[in-house]
Design a protein around this motif. Structure first.
Motif, PDB file in Angstrom:
ATOM      1  N   LEU A 138       0.822  -1.214   0.000  1.00  0.00           N
ATOM      2  CA  LEU A 138       0.000   0.000   0.000  1.00  0.00           C
ATOM      3  C   LEU A 138       0.854   1.261   0.000  1.00  0.00           C
ATOM      4  O   LEU A 138       0.546   2.226  -0.705  1.00  0.00           O
ATOM      5  N   LEU A 139       1.920   1.266   0.769  1.00  0.00           N
ATOM      6  CA  LEU A 139       2.809   2.421   0.824  1.00  0.00           C
ATOM      7  C   LEU A 139       3.429   2.685  -0.551  1.00  0.00           C
ATOM      8  O   LEU A 139       3.437   3.829  -1.035  1.00  0.00           O
ATOM      9  N   ALA A 140       3.909   1.631  -1.191  1.00  0.00           N
ATOM     10  CA  ALA A 140       4.489   1.784  -2.539  1.00  0.00           C
ATOM     11  C   ALA A 140       3.432   2.275  -3.525  1.00  0.00           C
ATOM     12  O   ALA A 140       3.709   3.136  -4.371  1.00  0.00           O
ATOM     13  N   ALA A 141       2.220   1.757  -3.432  1.00  0.00           N
ATOM     14  CA  ALA A 141       1.143   2.173  -4.330  1.00  0.00           C
ATOM     15  C   ALA A 141       0.761   3.635  -4.099  1.00  0.00           C
ATOM     16  O   ALA A 141       0.482   4.368  -5.054  1.00  0.00           O
ATOM     17  N   MET A 142       0.761   4.059  -2.842  1.00  0.00           N
ATOM     18  CA  MET A 142       0.469   5.466  -2.545  1.00  0.00           C
ATOM     19  C   MET A 142       1.553   6.369  -3.126  1.00  0.00           C
ATOM     20  O   MET A 142       1.263   7.420  -3.696  1.00  0.00           O
ATOM     21  N   GLU A 143       2.810   5.958  -2.994  1.00  0.00           N
ATOM     22  CA  GLU A 143       3.921   6.751  -3.521  1.00  0.00           C
ATOM     23  C   GLU A 143       3.862   6.854  -5.043  1.00  0.00           C
ATOM     24  O   GLU A 143       4.262   7.869  -5.611  1.00  0.00           O
ATOM     25  N   ARG A 144       3.334   5.817  -5.704  1.00  0.00           N
ATOM     26  CA  ARG A 144       3.185   5.843  -7.168  1.00  0.00           C
ATOM     27  C   ARG A 144       1.901   6.544  -7.598  1.00  0.00           C
ATOM     28  O   ARG A 144       1.669   6.710  -8.794  1.00  0.00           O
ATOM     29  N   GLY A 145       1.054   6.896  -6.642  1.00  0.00           N
ATOM     30  CA  GLY A 145      -0.204   7.561  -6.956  1.00  0.00           C
ATOM     31  C   GLY A 145      -1.302   6.631  -7.432  1.00  0.00           C
ATOM     32  O   GLY A 145      -2.319   7.077  -7.953  1.00  0.00           O
ATOM     33  N   GLU A 146      -1.131   5.317  -7.225  1.00  0.00           N
ATOM     34  CA  GLU A 146      -2.132   4.333  -7.660  1.00  0.00           C
ATOM     35  C   GLU A 146      -3.374   4.341  -6.787  1.00  0.00           C
ATOM     36  O   GLU A 146      -4.459   4.022  -7.257  1.00  0.00           O
ATOM     37  N   ILE A 147      -3.164   4.630  -5.520  1.00  0.00           N
ATOM     38  CA  ILE A 147      -4.283   4.620  -4.570  1.00  0.00           C
ATOM     39  C   ILE A 147      -4.244   5.899  -3.746  1.00  0.00           C
ATOM     40  O   ILE A 147      -3.208   6.556  -3.647  1.00  0.00           O
ATOM     41  N   ALA A 148      -5.358   6.210  -3.157  1.00  0.00           N
ATOM     42  CA  ALA A 148      -5.476   7.428  -2.354  1.00  0.00           C
ATOM     43  C   ALA A 148      -4.641   7.325  -1.085  1.00  0.00           C
ATOM     44  O   ALA A 148      -4.423   6.235  -0.557  1.00  0.00           O
ATOM     45  N   ALA A 149      -4.198   8.474  -0.610  1.00  0.00           N
ATOM     46  CA  ALA A 149      -3.433   8.538   0.630  1.00  0.00           C
ATOM     47  C   ALA A 149      -4.317   9.028   1.771  1.00  0.00           C
ATOM     48  O   ALA A 149      -3.848   9.636   2.711  1.00  0.00           O
ATOM     49  N   ARG A 150      -5.612   8.742   1.660  1.00  0.00           N
ATOM     50  CA  ARG A 150      -6.599   9.206   2.636  1.00  0.00           C
ATOM     51  C   ARG A 150      -6.384   8.597   4.014  1.00  0.00           C
ATOM     52  O   ARG A 150      -6.616   9.237   5.028  1.00  0.00           O
ATOM     53  N   HIS A 151      -5.954   7.336   4.063  1.00  0.00           N
ATOM     54  CA  HIS A 151      -5.728   6.638   5.333  1.00  0.00           C
ATOM     55  C   HIS A 151      -4.273   6.173   5.383  1.00  0.00           C
ATOM     56  O   HIS A 151      -3.663   5.922   4.349  1.00  0.00           O
ATOM     57  N   ALA A 152      -3.772   6.012   6.580  1.00  0.00           N
ATOM     58  CA  ALA A 152      -2.413   5.489   6.745  1.00  0.00           C
ATOM     59  C   ALA A 152      -2.353   4.063   6.193  1.00  0.00           C
ATOM     60  O   ALA A 152      -3.289   3.275   6.413  1.00  0.00           O
ATOM     61  N   PRO A 153      -1.276   3.716   5.481  1.00  0.00           N
ATOM     62  CA  PRO A 153      -1.162   2.362   4.916  1.00  0.00           C
ATOM     63  C   PRO A 153      -1.329   1.262   5.967  1.00  0.00           C
ATOM     64  O   PRO A 153      -1.968   0.248   5.698  1.00  0.00           O
ATOM     65  N   HIS A 154      -0.781   1.457   7.163  1.00  0.00           N
ATOM     66  CA  HIS A 154      -0.899   0.440   8.213  1.00  0.00           C
ATOM     67  C   HIS A 154      -2.359   0.247   8.623  1.00  0.00           C
ATOM     68  O   HIS A 154      -2.802  -0.873   8.869  1.00  0.00           O
ATOM     69  N   THR A 155      -3.119   1.345   8.660  1.00  0.00           N
ATOM     70  CA  THR A 155      -4.533   1.262   9.039  1.00  0.00           C
ATOM     71  C   THR A 155      -5.325   0.515   7.969  1.00  0.00           C
ATOM     72  O   THR A 155      -6.170  -0.334   8.288  1.00  0.00           O
ATOM     73  N   VAL A 156      -5.065   0.823   6.710  1.00  0.00           N
ATOM     74  CA  VAL A 156      -5.762   0.130   5.613  1.00  0.00           C
ATOM     75  C   VAL A 156      -5.378  -1.352   5.619  1.00  0.00           C
ATOM     76  O   VAL A 156      -6.234  -2.227   5.441  1.00  0.00           O
ATOM     77  N   ALA A 157      -4.103  -1.636   5.846  1.00  0.00           N
ATOM     78  CA  ALA A 157      -3.653  -3.035   5.904  1.00  0.00           C
ATOM     79  C   ALA A 157      -4.352  -3.769   7.042  1.00  0.00           C
ATOM     80  O   ALA A 157      -4.818  -4.906   6.859  1.00  0.00           O
TER      81      ALA A 157
END
Length: 192
Positions: A138-157
């Motif tokens: 999720l963190l890598a996807a957020m950095e690439r702009g693939e997914i929203a950064a609305r929630h912390a990656p750890h929380t989504v995971a």
């Protein structure tokens, strides 16, 4: 001179895992295990200590084979959303097999906790590994702009792991992949 063990313990653990997965810990007797594995009771006790030792070995085998393979497939996916969808739908497919056998780890939690601390540790380790792998994806996807950064990656995971646990329990009630897979689309909206 000590007798040489006359059976393949790795194969025995794998077969015991299948039996525990299908029947559960309580419904599986030592006699069931010895018959299913084709070994004597003395051999079972010599190799694993007792039924509980064999159960722990079976859970560990599950962790290092099936659970680890699911995480490797997640890491190999280029597109995070597609990789997570594949992970979730593949877990559904496995869980609904054989009339809704579910997931060995989730079954273990439902049957053995809160009393069994060893099972808690093993399943917690599996869930921690899943959360960590999903967080990295999720963190890598957020950095690439693939997914929203609305929630912390750890929380989504953590949400996705919790969702998957509920889905795996539901697979025992409704062992129908076609009924469960649309729920994955709803969960994936957390990435929007």
């Amino acid at each position: 001179m000590a007798r040489t063990r006359e059976f393949d313990t790795e194969a025995a653990v794998s077969r015991a895992m299948e039996l525990f997965w299908t029947r559960g810990y309580e419904a599986t007797s030592v006699r069931d295990l010895t018959q299913h594995l084709g070994i004597g009771q003395g051999s079972l006790y010599a190799a694993f200590g007792d039924k509980d030792g064999l159960y722990r070995a079976a859970l560990e085998h599950y962790r290092t084979t099936l659970a680890a393979a699911a995480l490797r497939s997640l890491e190999e996916g280029a597109d995070a959303r597609a990789a997570i969808r594949t992970l979730l739908t593949e877990r559904i497919r496995i869980a609904v097999e054989h009339g809704g056998q579910g997931c060995l780890a989730v079954n273990a939690v439902c049957e053995r906790l809160p009393q069994d601390a060893a099972t808690r540790r093993t399943v917690r380790d599996m869930q921690d590994a899943s959360r960590e792998a999903l967080t990295e994806v999720l963190l890598a996807a957020m950095e690439r702009g693939e997914i929203a950064a609305r929630h912390a990656p750890h929380t989504v995971a953590a949400f996705l792991v919790t969702f998957l646990n509920g889905l795996l329990v539901s697979s025992k009630i409704t062992p129908d992949a076609a009924a469960l897979e649309p729920l994955v689309d709803v969960a994936l909206t957390a990435l929007d």
